[in-house]
Motif scaffolding. Structure first.
Motif, short mmCIF file in Angstrom:
data_model
loop_
_atom_site.label_atom_id
_atom_site.label_comp_id
_atom_site.label_asym_id
_atom_site.label_seq_id
_atom_site.Cartn_x
_atom_site.Cartn_y
_atom_site.Cartn_z
N VAL A 151 0.84 -1.21 0.00
CA VAL A 151 0.00 0.00 0.00
C VAL A 151 0.87 1.25 0.00
N ALA A 152 1.96 1.24 0.77
CA ALA A 152 2.86 2.40 0.80
C ALA A 152 3.51 2.62 -0.56
N ALA A 153 3.87 1.54 -1.24
CA ALA A 153 4.44 1.67 -2.58
C ALA A 153 3.43 2.25 -3.55
N ARG A 154 2.20 1.80 -3.45
CA ARG A 154 1.12 2.35 -4.30
C ARG A 154 0.94 3.83 -4.03
N ASP A 155 0.94 4.20 -2.76
CA ASP A 155 0.71 5.59 -2.39
C ASP A 155 1.86 6.51 -2.81
N SER A 156 3.02 5.92 -3.10
CA SER A 156 4.14 6.73 -3.59
C SER A 156 3.94 7.19 -5.02
N GLY A 157 2.95 6.60 -5.69
CA GLY A 157 2.68 6.94 -7.08
C GLY A 157 3.34 6.01 -8.07
N ALA A 158 4.09 5.05 -7.58
CA ALA A 158 4.79 4.11 -8.46
C ALA A 158 3.81 3.11 -9.08
N LEU A 159 4.11 2.70 -10.30
CA LEU A 159 3.35 1.65 -10.97
C LEU A 159 4.09 0.32 -10.96
N ARG A 160 5.41 0.39 -10.77
CA ARG A 160 6.23 -0.82 -10.70
C ARG A 160 7.16 -0.67 -9.49
N ALA A 161 7.15 -1.67 -8.64
CA ALA A 161 7.99 -1.62 -7.45
C ALA A 161 9.05 -2.72 -7.51
N LYS A 200 7.45 -13.92 -4.04
CA LYS A 200 6.18 -14.51 -4.46
C LYS A 200 5.01 -13.80 -3.79
N LEU A 201 5.16 -13.51 -2.51
CA LEU A 201 4.10 -12.81 -1.78
C LEU A 201 3.94 -11.39 -2.30
N TYR A 202 5.05 -10.71 -2.52
CA TYR A 202 4.97 -9.33 -3.00
C TYR A 202 4.36 -9.25 -4.39
N ARG A 203 4.62 -10.22 -5.24
CA ARG A 203 4.01 -10.22 -6.57
C ARG A 203 2.49 -10.20 -6.46
N GLU A 204 1.96 -11.04 -5.55
CA GLU A 204 0.52 -11.12 -5.34
C GLU A 204 -0.04 -9.84 -4.73
N TYR A 205 0.63 -9.33 -3.70
CA TYR A 205 0.12 -8.15 -3.00
C TYR A 205 0.21 -6.89 -3.87
N MET A 228 -0.16 -2.96 -9.36
CA MET A 228 1.25 -2.65 -9.60
C MET A 228 2.00 -3.86 -10.11
N GLY A 229 3.10 -3.59 -10.82
CA GLY A 229 3.98 -4.64 -11.29
C GLY A 229 5.17 -4.80 -10.35
N LEU A 230 5.82 -5.95 -10.45
CA LEU A 230 6.97 -6.28 -9.61
C LEU A 230 8.24 -6.33 -10.46
N VAL A 231 9.31 -5.72 -9.95
CA VAL A 231 10.63 -5.79 -10.59
C VAL A 231 11.55 -6.55 -9.65
N VAL A 232 12.25 -7.55 -10.17
CA VAL A 232 13.13 -8.38 -9.33
C VAL A 232 14.53 -8.43 -9.95
N LEU A 233 15.48 -8.86 -9.15
CA LEU A 233 16.84 -9.05 -9.63
C LEU A 233 16.90 -10.30 -10.51
N PRO A 234 17.79 -10.33 -11.50
CA PRO A 234 17.98 -11.57 -12.27
C PRO A 234 18.50 -12.68 -11.35
N PRO A 235 18.31 -13.94 -11.74
CA PRO A 235 18.62 -15.08 -10.85
C PRO A 235 20.01 -15.04 -10.22
N GLU A 236 21.04 -14.73 -11.03
CA GLU A 236 22.38 -14.75 -10.46
C GLU A 236 22.60 -13.62 -9.46
N ALA A 286 12.12 -0.08 -11.88
CA ALA A 286 11.40 0.12 -10.62
C ALA A 286 11.22 1.60 -10.34
N GLU A 287 10.00 1.99 -10.00
CA GLU A 287 9.69 3.38 -9.68
C GLU A 287 9.64 3.61 -8.17
#
Length: 229
Positions: free
Chosen positions: A106-116, A126-131, A137-145, A182-183
């Motif tokens: 919710v805090a990320a949404r309220d920042s105005g970001a569309l991708r966190a 996995k949890l953050y993707r769902e929430y 909002m979309g989720l940005v993650v680090l590459p596997p390595e 990530a915004e």
């Protein structure tokens, strides 16, 4: 009268103490009696939440029951990854849970970001993707390595290393998320804020533990409901 807060902690101990400091800082108080009653189980013996071969859920549920029996009326978990076992914890204790990941999303949404971007364990991601999806909002993650390198850094922090090299490396991971689009960047592991703080990166920085502390104060003082979003 405020509600008594029960905190499932020890994952790790330093992160739990950091959360308790934030909880105290967010409580409007002029005297001791204005602060919340907080019951804390700092249990470093909870099985590793990142090990798929162990079952931390029953241990966490037992902790929650103990907190209820000691007088807790609402629960909080000072660990993002442990929220994967939130349903088991709530069922066992029969108490409402202030959800850290929901508060951060919710805090990320309220920042105005569309991708966190989220700095967290695989299970937490996995949890953050769902929430985040629930907030549109979309989720940005680090590459596997790089995620592997991030996990190695977390365990360095857990061992007590919070020096300049570790801080620079964590800031580098955050910068990589920004470069990937990530915004806003969420500290989705409670070890992250021990070495990374607002102002180090360009985008809004969301400390999930700090957001949890704010929500716990509001809920325990009757200013918000547990279900508020």
């Amino acid at each position: 009268m405020s509600l008594a807060l029960g905190v499932l902690g020890g994952m790790g101990p330093a992160a739990t103490l950091d959360f308790l400091t934030k909880l105290q800082a967010h409580t409007p108080a002029r005297r001791d009696q204005d602060h919340l009653r907080v019951l804390v189980d700092i249990n470093p013996q909870v099985p590793d939440r990142n090990d798929p071969l162990v079952r931390p859920g029953p241990v966490l549920a037992e902790m929650a029951v103990g907190l209820r029996q000691a007088g807790a009326e609402v629960l909080a978990i000072a660990c993002n990854t442990a929220h994967a076992h939130a349903d088991e914890i709530v069922r066992a204790a029969g108490l409402p849970l202030v959800d850290m990941i929901q508060a951060a999303a919710v805090a990320a949404r309220d920042s105005g970001a569309l991708r966190a971007g989220v700095l967290g364990t695989r299970q937490a991601l996995k949890l953050y993707r769902e929430y985040l999806a629930a907030q549109g909002m979309g989720l940005v993650v680090l590459p596997p390595e790089r995620q592997e390198a991030f996990m190695a850094l977390l365990y360095r922090i857990k061992s007590g290393d919070t020096g300049a090299e570790v801080r620079a490396e964590m800031a580098g991971f955050a910068a990589e998320l920004e470069a990937a689009g990530a915004e806003a960047v969420i500290a989705g592991c409670t070890e992250v804020p021990l070495v990374l703080e607002e102002g180090v990166i360009r985008t809004p920085f969301v400390d999930a533990g700090d957001e949890l502390a704010r929500r716990c104060v509001a809920v325990c003082l009757g200013l918000e409901s547990v279900a508020a979003v």
